[in-house]
Design a protein around this motif. Structure first.
Motif, PDB file in Angstrom:
ATOM      1  N   HIS A 254       0.821  -1.214   0.000  1.00 58.33           N
ATOM      2  CA  HIS A 254       0.000   0.000   0.000  1.00 58.33           C
ATOM      3  C   HIS A 254       0.855   1.264   0.000  1.00 58.33           C
ATOM      4  O   HIS A 254       1.773   1.398   0.817  1.00 58.33           O
ATOM      5  CB  HIS A 254      -0.856   0.062   1.285  1.00 58.33           C
ATOM      6  CG  HIS A 254      -1.991  -0.891   1.288  1.00 58.33           C
ATOM      7  ND1 HIS A 254      -2.798  -1.121   0.197  1.00 58.33           N
ATOM      8  CD2 HIS A 254      -2.491  -1.690   2.281  1.00 58.33           C
ATOM      9  CE1 HIS A 254      -3.720  -2.007   0.522  1.00 58.33           C
ATOM     10  NE2 HIS A 254      -3.557  -2.376   1.767  1.00 58.33           N
ATOM     11  N   ASN A 255       0.529   2.189  -0.837  1.00 54.86           N
ATOM     12  CA  ASN A 255       1.033   3.572  -0.759  1.00 54.86           C
ATOM     13  C   ASN A 255       2.553   3.701  -0.642  1.00 54.86           C
ATOM     14  O   ASN A 255       3.055   4.629  -0.023  1.00 54.86           O
ATOM     15  CB  ASN A 255       0.432   4.297   0.466  1.00 54.86           C
ATOM     16  CG  ASN A 255      -1.039   4.014   0.624  1.00 54.86           C
ATOM     17  OD1 ASN A 255      -1.782   4.036  -0.360  1.00 54.86           O
ATOM     18  ND2 ASN A 255      -1.461   3.732   1.843  1.00 54.86           N
TER      19      ASN A 255
ATOM     20  N   ASP B 286      -1.476  -3.855  -1.896  1.00 54.07           N
ATOM     21  CA  ASP B 286      -2.463  -3.441  -2.883  1.00 54.07           C
ATOM     22  C   ASP B 286      -2.785  -4.570  -3.836  1.00 54.07           C
ATOM     23  O   ASP B 286      -3.922  -4.774  -4.228  1.00 54.07           O
ATOM     24  CB  ASP B 286      -1.892  -2.297  -3.734  1.00 54.07           C
ATOM     25  CG  ASP B 286      -2.006  -0.970  -3.017  1.00 54.07           C
ATOM     26  OD1 ASP B 286      -2.939  -0.829  -2.218  1.00 54.07           O
ATOM     27  OD2 ASP B 286      -1.157  -0.107  -3.263  1.00 54.07           O
TER      28      ASP B 286
ATOM     29  N   ALA C 125       3.150   3.243   6.297  1.00 55.83           N
ATOM     30  CA  ALA C 125       2.240   3.512   5.184  1.00 55.83           C
ATOM     31  C   ALA C 125       0.870   2.890   5.427  1.00 55.83           C
ATOM     32  O   ALA C 125      -0.120   3.249   4.808  1.00 55.83           O
ATOM     33  CB  ALA C 125       2.828   2.996   3.872  1.00 55.83           C
TER      34      ALA C 125
END
Lengths: 231, 231
Positions: B32-33, B131, B92
């Motif tokens: 993620h991110n 993700d 994150a």
DNA sequence: TCATTATTGTCTCAATTTGTAACAATAATA
DNA sequence: TATTATTGTTACAAATTGAGACAATAATGA
């Protein structure tokens, strides 16, 4: 000096191969007052490379540096967790298992390596917990603790699989050796008789050997050449 | 239910091979991110076999059971200890690195496995921190964290070395396949073109294939037989 | 001094395996 | 029904390996 700390739950074991009297042998340790036999092993310091830990242990046990070393498998089954074995071992040395060494009763995952060394270069040294560190022919091993028998079998299997591909047989001999000596190493590892002419042709064709002077041993026949591995 | 506890300092990573469009691919996760890519991995519960931990992780990530899985190396250099990477990753996701997950910033030794699966059997599932979990051709991998690139390279090398000896290529295909499909798998793994007749002769002589009905695809030529691996 | 002995390095030829191409046998198409 | 592309198999050449033969030693000992 700061006290050495080790990674918990992680150990290594080493199957140290040597060759003498036409047989493949490995180093086995016997622990004080227990009749328990085991592979030489050890632990990894928190700030130390895994491979370096093994080299350090090998150096302590054999006095050798510059060892041919290969990692071959990591054993992590619960079945190898038998705290009573380690307890027996520590208590036989008068160590309080509730004290400083309590962590040694935990579960361990062990990374297994095999080493190939020249038998004559070694003076095996037992460590603090062991009576002896001695050569045993792989066909006449004593009963080993935990899954160490399995570790040895997997080491031999891997060595066999790698033998042709990596041409590592020479690491079990002195720098210079005769073709016949090399053949006997291969035969001991593979547990088969090889044909002299075919073996010689294959090794020479592989272009990994350098030929040196002849070796005169006072025998009533043609003297063989000595060889070493290139590079 | 008791909270799950994991062995500290020990992880596993898996190189999951699949085959499609004539290419060898592996599963890569994106966190993620962060723009960070990594191999699917995980930790070992304190009362769990190492191999079972990997199978569990593989099942969670791919939905498959009964996976061809092979352990190939354990990576334990200090150089792979980069707590800032894991910190980035946790932060994150809004995780307090001083809390419950503090242990994830420690040094880890990782046991690496590769798996061979039938591409079509899989619906990759990202985990809580990622993700995506997607296929990438081995020739077009994104930049990976830590030493994961090295792990992939060693996996490919081991797979190549084992290919002939263990005849495992079929694990990348459906149960039934044509000789041509099998050849393409071998070519992708070895990165070489193979000769059709020699390949066919070798596979048939190895006596590991069972021949089934022909496969009619509506093409204007002789239809090939389908094969499966014996046993 | 010189035949004898055991072992070595190399060569030869046969047997086997692999490389390469040819060819007949399809399934669909036009 | 000829055409097309691909398949399974065969045929032959090339390369590799198996198995033995043989000459070339180093010492020994008559």
């Amino acid at each position: 000096m700061a006290k050495k700390t080790y990674l918990p739950h992680l150990a290594y074991d080493s199957v140290i191969f040597g060759f003498s009297d036409g047989e493949l042998k490995i180093l086995i340790m016997e622990y004080h007052n227990t009749g328990l036999f085991a592979l030489p092993g050890g632990f990894v310091q928190t700030n130390e490379n895994l491979n370096d830990a093994v080299l350090r242990g090998l150096h302590e046990r054999t006095g050798i540096t510059n060892i041919y070393l290969e990692q071959f498998y990591t054993f992590g089954d619960m079945a190898r967790f038998k705290p009573e074995v380690m307890q027996t071992l520590l208590e036989a040395n008068g160590i309080d298992v509730k004290g400083e060494y309590k962590w040694m009763l935990d579960r361990f995952v062990t990374v297994a390596y095999y080493a190939l060394i020249n038998y004559k270069d070694v003076t095996p040294r037992p460590d603090a917990l062991s009576d002896s560190c001695e050569w045993y022919p792989i066909k006449k091993l004593p009963k080993l603790i935990l899954d160490h028998k399995l570790i040895v079998e997997k080491a031999i299997q891997t060595l066999r699989d790698n033998l042709d591909r990596k041409l590592v047989g020479g690491n079990l001999l002195p720098k210079k050796f005769t073709m016949n000596e090399l053949q006997k190493v291969y035969e001991a590892i593979l547990s088969v008789k090889l044909r002299r002419t075919t073996f010689q042709r294959k090794m020479l064709a592989a272009d990994v050997l350098k030929r040196h002077e002849k070796q005169f041993l006072g025998k009533a026949h043609k003297a063989p050449y000595l060889y070493s591995f290139k590079k």
